[in-house]
Design a protein around this motif. Sequence first.
Motif, short mmCIF file in Angstrom:
data_model
loop_
_atom_site.label_atom_id
_atom_site.label_comp_id
_atom_site.label_asym_id
_atom_site.label_seq_id
_atom_site.Cartn_x
_atom_site.Cartn_y
_atom_site.Cartn_z
N UNK A 47 0.84 -1.21 0.00
CA UNK A 47 0.00 0.00 0.00
C UNK A 47 0.87 1.25 0.00
N UNK A 48 1.93 1.27 0.79
CA UNK A 48 2.83 2.43 0.83
C UNK A 48 3.47 2.68 -0.53
N UNK A 49 3.90 1.60 -1.17
CA UNK A 49 4.56 1.76 -2.47
C UNK A 49 3.57 2.24 -3.53
N UNK A 50 2.33 1.74 -3.46
CA UNK A 50 1.30 2.25 -4.38
C UNK A 50 1.06 3.73 -4.14
N UNK A 51 0.96 4.11 -2.88
CA UNK A 51 0.72 5.51 -2.53
C UNK A 51 1.88 6.39 -2.99
N UNK A 52 3.06 5.82 -3.06
CA UNK A 52 4.23 6.56 -3.52
C UNK A 52 4.32 6.65 -5.04
N UNK A 53 3.36 6.06 -5.73
CA UNK A 53 3.30 6.18 -7.19
C UNK A 53 3.78 4.97 -7.96
N UNK A 54 4.21 3.91 -7.27
CA UNK A 54 4.65 2.71 -7.98
C UNK A 54 3.45 1.91 -8.47
N UNK A 55 3.63 1.21 -9.54
CA UNK A 55 2.58 0.34 -10.06
C UNK A 55 2.69 -1.03 -9.43
N UNK A 56 1.60 -1.78 -9.45
CA UNK A 56 1.64 -3.16 -8.96
C UNK A 56 2.62 -3.98 -9.78
N UNK A 57 2.69 -3.69 -11.06
CA UNK A 57 3.62 -4.41 -11.94
C UNK A 57 5.06 -4.17 -11.50
N UNK A 58 5.40 -2.94 -11.16
CA UNK A 58 6.75 -2.61 -10.72
C UNK A 58 7.07 -3.26 -9.37
N UNK A 59 6.09 -3.28 -8.48
CA UNK A 59 6.30 -3.91 -7.17
C UNK A 59 6.55 -5.40 -7.35
N UNK A 60 5.74 -6.05 -8.15
CA UNK A 60 5.92 -7.49 -8.41
C UNK A 60 7.30 -7.76 -9.00
N UNK A 61 7.70 -6.96 -9.96
CA UNK A 61 9.00 -7.15 -10.61
C UNK A 61 10.15 -6.97 -9.61
N UNK A 62 10.03 -6.00 -8.71
CA UNK A 62 11.10 -5.76 -7.74
C UNK A 62 11.26 -6.93 -6.78
N UNK A 63 10.20 -7.70 -6.58
CA UNK A 63 10.25 -8.86 -5.71
C UNK A 63 10.47 -10.15 -6.50
N UNK A 64 10.66 -10.03 -7.81
CA UNK A 64 10.91 -11.20 -8.64
C UNK A 64 9.71 -12.13 -8.76
N UNK A 65 8.52 -11.55 -8.72
CA UNK A 65 7.29 -12.34 -8.80
C UNK A 65 6.59 -12.15 -10.13
N UNK A 66 6.01 -13.21 -10.67
CA UNK A 66 5.21 -13.03 -11.88
C UNK A 66 4.02 -12.11 -11.57
N UNK A 67 3.79 -11.16 -12.45
CA UNK A 67 2.75 -10.15 -12.25
C UNK A 67 1.37 -10.79 -12.04
N UNK A 68 1.02 -11.75 -12.86
CA UNK A 68 -0.28 -12.40 -12.75
C UNK A 68 -0.48 -13.10 -11.42
N UNK A 69 0.55 -13.76 -10.95
CA UNK A 69 0.46 -14.45 -9.65
C UNK A 69 0.33 -13.43 -8.52
N UNK A 70 1.09 -12.34 -8.63
CA UNK A 70 1.02 -11.28 -7.64
C UNK A 70 -0.39 -10.70 -7.56
N UNK A 71 -0.99 -10.43 -8.72
CA UNK A 71 -2.36 -9.93 -8.75
C UNK A 71 -3.33 -10.93 -8.15
N UNK A 72 -3.09 -12.20 -8.42
CA UNK A 72 -3.95 -13.25 -7.84
C UNK A 72 -3.91 -13.24 -6.33
N UNK A 73 -2.71 -13.07 -5.76
CA UNK A 73 -2.59 -13.03 -4.30
C UNK A 73 -3.29 -11.80 -3.73
N UNK A 74 -3.16 -10.68 -4.41
CA UNK A 74 -3.83 -9.48 -3.94
C UNK A 74 -5.35 -9.66 -4.01
#
Length: 70
Positions: free
Chosen positions: A18-45
């Motif tokens: 939530x903090x990173x989103x509020x700071x302007x990062x996209x969910x895609x960028x957050x997932x990439x920074x953690x080395x996670x597939x974007x689709x799987x990350x969205x599924x968890x959210x």
Amino acid sequence: MARWSRDVVAAETMGVIVQRLAGGESLKAIAASWGLPYGRFLGWIAANGELTEQCKKVRELAGIELRMEG
């Protein structure tokens, strides 16, 4: 990946997302920074109702702010 599954629902991890989103990062960028597939990350959210709602609120507030600035 099992470890991430447990960690993603931890309050601290949700707060970071939530903090990173509020700071302007996209969910895609957050997932990439953690080395996670974007689709799987969205599924968890999406599977975590509280986190989904928090993400929606952050995006909604960001949109309101942009309209007020423009």
